[in-house]
Design an enzyme around this catalytic site. Structure first.
Site, PDB file in Angstrom:
ATOM      1  N   THR A   1      45.310  38.340  41.256  1.00  0.00           N
ATOM      2  CA  THR A   1      44.858  37.625  41.573  1.00  0.00           C
ATOM      3  C   THR A   1      44.145  36.783  40.856  1.00  0.00           C
ATOM      4  O   THR A   1      42.801  37.584  40.640  1.00  0.00           O
ATOM      5  CB  THR A   1      44.225  38.532  42.909  1.00  0.00           C
ATOM      6  OG1 THR A   1      45.047  39.802  42.832  1.00  0.00           O
ATOM      7  CG2 THR A   1      43.447  38.002  44.295  1.00  0.00           C
TER       8      THR A   1
ATOM      9  N   LYS B   1      33.586  55.002  39.806  1.00  0.00           N
ATOM     10  CA  LYS B   1      32.820  54.813  39.218  1.00  0.00           C
ATOM     11  C   LYS B   1      32.289  53.873  39.954  1.00  0.00           C
ATOM     12  O   LYS B   1      30.947  53.657  39.938  1.00  0.00           O
ATOM     13  CB  LYS B   1      34.097  53.895  38.026  1.00  0.00           C
ATOM     14  CG  LYS B   1      34.131  54.963  37.394  1.00  0.00           C
ATOM     15  CD  LYS B   1      35.747  53.798  36.203  1.00  0.00           C
ATOM     16  CE  LYS B   1      35.953  55.149  35.023  1.00  0.00           C
ATOM     17  NZ  LYS B   1      36.468  54.044  33.941  1.00  0.00           N
TER      18      LYS B   1
ATOM     19  N   SER C   1      43.430  65.024  33.113  1.00  0.00           N
ATOM     20  CA  SER C   1      42.655  64.840  32.285  1.00  0.00           C
ATOM     21  C   SER C   1      42.283  64.921  30.901  1.00  0.00           C
ATOM     22  O   SER C   1      42.296  66.289  31.296  1.00  0.00           O
ATOM     23  CB  SER C   1      41.112  64.241  33.237  1.00  0.00           C
ATOM     24  OG  SER C   1      40.313  64.000  32.139  1.00  0.00           O
TER      25      SER C   1
ATOM     26  N   SER D   1      39.520  64.878  28.743  1.00  0.00           N
ATOM     27  CA  SER D   1      38.319  64.318  28.630  1.00  0.00           C
ATOM     28  C   SER D   1      37.798  66.547  28.674  1.00  0.00           C
ATOM     29  O   SER D   1      36.410  66.236  27.214  1.00  0.00           O
ATOM     30  CB  SER D   1      37.290  64.177  29.913  1.00  0.00           C
ATOM     31  OG  SER D   1      37.756  62.932  29.687  1.00  0.00           O
TER      32      SER D   1
ATOM     33  N   LYS E   1      39.979  36.826  41.919  1.00  0.00           N
ATOM     34  CA  LYS E   1      38.854  38.183  40.494  1.00  0.00           C
ATOM     35  C   LYS E   1      38.453  38.005  38.943  1.00  0.00           C
ATOM     36  O   LYS E   1      38.003  38.211  39.339  1.00  0.00           O
ATOM     37  CB  LYS E   1      39.870  39.377  40.752  1.00  0.00           C
ATOM     38  CG  LYS E   1      39.735  40.197  42.932  1.00  0.00           C
ATOM     39  CD  LYS E   1      40.463  41.531  42.613  1.00  0.00           C
ATOM     40  CE  LYS E   1      40.548  42.051  41.942  1.00  0.00           C
ATOM     41  NZ  LYS E   1      41.612  43.927  42.155  1.00  0.00           N
TER      42      LYS E   1
HETATM   43  P1  NDP Z   1      42.263  48.690  38.516  1.00  0.00           P
HETATM   44  O1  NDP Z   1      42.278  49.377  39.824  1.00  0.00           O
HETATM   45  O2  NDP Z   1      40.175  48.893  39.095  1.00  0.00           O
HETATM   46  O3  NDP Z   1      42.810  46.910  37.949  1.00  0.00           O
HETATM   47  C1  NDP Z   1      44.384  46.919  38.206  1.00  0.00           C
HETATM   48  C2  NDP Z   1      44.613  46.059  37.342  1.00  0.00           C
HETATM   49  O4  NDP Z   1      45.805  45.417  37.033  1.00  0.00           O
HETATM   50  C3  NDP Z   1      43.669  44.250  38.471  1.00  0.00           C
HETATM   51  O5  NDP Z   1      43.605  43.151  37.794  1.00  0.00           O
HETATM   52  C4  NDP Z   1      45.755  43.782  38.957  1.00  0.00           C
HETATM   53  O6  NDP Z   1      45.661  42.946  39.473  1.00  0.00           O
HETATM   54  C5  NDP Z   1      46.304  44.469  38.292  1.00  0.00           C
HETATM   55  N1  NDP Z   1      47.775  44.279  38.324  1.00  0.00           N
HETATM   56  C6  NDP Z   1      48.236  46.148  38.927  1.00  0.00           C
HETATM   57  N2  NDP Z   1      49.342  46.100  39.090  1.00  0.00           N
HETATM   58  C7  NDP Z   1      50.201  44.644  38.103  1.00  0.00           C
HETATM   59  C8  NDP Z   1      50.764  44.042  37.682  1.00  0.00           C
HETATM   60  N3  NDP Z   1      52.167  44.799  38.599  1.00  0.00           N
HETATM   61  N4  NDP Z   1      51.296  42.822  37.394  1.00  0.00           N
HETATM   62  C9  NDP Z   1      50.460  42.411  36.860  1.00  0.00           C
HETATM   63  N5  NDP Z   1      48.779  42.906  37.320  1.00  0.00           N
HETATM   64  C10 NDP Z   1      48.889  44.099  37.803  1.00  0.00           C
HETATM   65  O7  NDP Z   1      42.530  49.452  37.893  1.00  0.00           O
HETATM   66  P2  NDP Z   1      41.683  49.743  36.323  1.00  0.00           P
HETATM   67  O8  NDP Z   1      40.516  48.812  36.078  1.00  0.00           O
HETATM   68  O9  NDP Z   1      40.438  50.331  36.600  1.00  0.00           O
HETATM   69  O10 NDP Z   1      42.471  50.039  35.274  1.00  0.00           O
HETATM   70  C11 NDP Z   1      43.323  49.303  34.780  1.00  0.00           C
HETATM   71  C12 NDP Z   1      44.125  50.567  33.619  1.00  0.00           C
HETATM   72  O11 NDP Z   1      43.352  50.496  32.352  1.00  0.00           O
HETATM   73  C13 NDP Z   1      44.871  51.812  34.389  1.00  0.00           C
HETATM   74  O12 NDP Z   1      46.263  52.109  33.960  1.00  0.00           O
HETATM   75  C14 NDP Z   1      43.902  52.839  33.196  1.00  0.00           C
HETATM   76  O13 NDP Z   1      45.104  53.645  32.954  1.00  0.00           O
HETATM   77  C15 NDP Z   1      43.395  52.030  32.036  1.00  0.00           C
HETATM   78  N6  NDP Z   1      42.185  52.120  31.636  1.00  0.00           N
HETATM   79  C16 NDP Z   1      42.170  52.389  30.376  1.00  0.00           C
HETATM   80  C17 NDP Z   1      41.169  53.677  29.692  1.00  0.00           C
HETATM   81  C18 NDP Z   1      41.391  53.994  28.616  1.00  0.00           C
HETATM   82  O14 NDP Z   1      40.249  54.353  28.038  1.00  0.00           O
HETATM   83  N7  NDP Z   1      42.485  53.629  28.199  1.00  0.00           N
HETATM   84  C19 NDP Z   1      39.584  53.210  30.346  1.00  0.00           C
HETATM   85  C20 NDP Z   1      40.100  52.429  31.226  1.00  0.00           C
HETATM   86  C21 NDP Z   1      41.181  52.376  32.451  1.00  0.00           C
HETATM   87  P3  NDP Z   1      45.350  42.059  40.927  1.00  0.00           P
HETATM   88  O15 NDP Z   1      43.730  41.954  40.876  1.00  0.00           O
HETATM   89  O16 NDP Z   1      45.662  41.318  41.142  1.00  0.00           O
HETATM   90  O17 NDP Z   1      45.683  43.592  42.014  1.00  0.00           O
END
Ligand code: NDP
Length: 273
Positions: free
Chosen positions: A151, A65, A14, A16, A154
């Protein structure tokens, strides 16, 4: 001194504490901000102890969260709609929960001269981060947002949560071949070196490509977007600093400057620190 924390698992990575300590210095606020690792089954207990000890506020990161939402006495509308909380403000033992991720994203887009009003957005992903940013994006009045996710159900569920004719959902294979001004990658695919399977033809030189992930150099999605012809590439470091600034403002009533902190973080990332 007023105490603040960021709770997560893992937490070592982190940034932060660095960001908030820099904000406190630049705004001359007296506070202590530290990171704390929380075992998966002790989150609620940890927060209760922090409240009892007089803690003033906390940031919540993966994977707590959603759990944090359930502990709040009051919620902002955006946290409620997101179903996730990244900021706790504690007052007289009462916890107010908010979600500043979306504000961080919007602020970063605007700081990068990316207007959102009237534009067509292709939004990739429907996880926790997506939930937090859709309402703040809609508030900027885009022409349309198409949410595409691996998916599909979702993406459809997320769409239904917001009563907006600007929103629609589909799978990666069904993305309409039209001109998108901005493509936001809110999947975690870049973390594992992957890129969501979208058609190269969707990328033009003026297509803004934004990846919420950040790291040293271009993320896999941004590298792919560059190869596909985009000349406007932005990673999620500015969003990270932007959401932190919004949390800081909620707690202290002062909006810190973000540019200097962003530059320091960028330099530290490029030096692999
Ligand atoms: P989640 O685990 O809740 O969701 C992951 C998402 O990514 C889902 O939609 C999932 O699809 C999709 N996914 C994962 N792997 C693949 C792949 N290989 N190909 C296509 N789709 C994929 O994570 P979060 O939503 O919490 O976070 C998403 C990203 O955003 C993270 O990498 C996180 O680090 C980043 N983030 C950055 C922030 C910032 O301040 N810069 C703040 C918050 C998050 P499915 O639903 O099909 O599984």
């Amino acid at each position: 001194m007023d105490q603040y924390r960021v709770y997560g698992n893992p937490i070592k990575q982190s940034r932060s504490p660095f960001i908030h300590t820099a904000f406190a210095k630049s705004t001359e606020q007296q506070l202590c901000y530290q990171s704390e690792f929380v075992p998966l089954d002790t989150f609620a207990q940890t927060i209760k102890q922090f409240v009892i000890a007089g803690g003033k506020g906390a940031n919540i990161t993966v994977p707590f969260k959603e759990q944090a939402l359930a502990l709040c006495d009051q919620l902002s509308e955006r946290a409620q709609l997101a179903g996730a909380v990244n900021t706790l403000s504690i007052n007289n033992g009462q916890i107010f929960g908010d979600n500043t991720d979306g504000l961080g994203l919007v602020k970063d887009l605007l700081q990068n001269q990316v207007g959102i009003k009237g534009v067509n957005i292709l939004f990739l992903g429907a996880g926790g981060a997506a939930k937090g940013v859709i309402l703040p994006l809609l508030e900027q009045q885009p022409n349309s947002i198409i949410i595409a996710n691996r998916t599909v159900s979702k993406a459809q569920d997320l769409c239904r949560q917001f009563n907006s004719d600007k929103l629609s959902a589909c799978g990666f294979e069904q993305i309409a071949n039209k001109h998108y001004d901005v493509i936001i990658n809110a999947t975690s695919a870049s973390l594992s070196g992957n890129v969501p399977p979208i058609a190269e033809q969707l990328i033009h030189s003026d297509t803004v490509c934004y990846d919420m992930v950040y790291g040293q150099g271009l993320t896999p999605f941004l590298e792919w977007a560059k190869q596909s012809g985009s000349e406007k590439l932005i990673d999620g470091l500015g969003m990270l600093v932007g959401q932190a600034a919004e949390s800081f403002n909620l707690w202290r009533g002062v909006m810190p400057e973000t540019e200097q902190v962003l530059q320091s973080l960028r330099a530290s990332l490029e030096n692999n620190n």
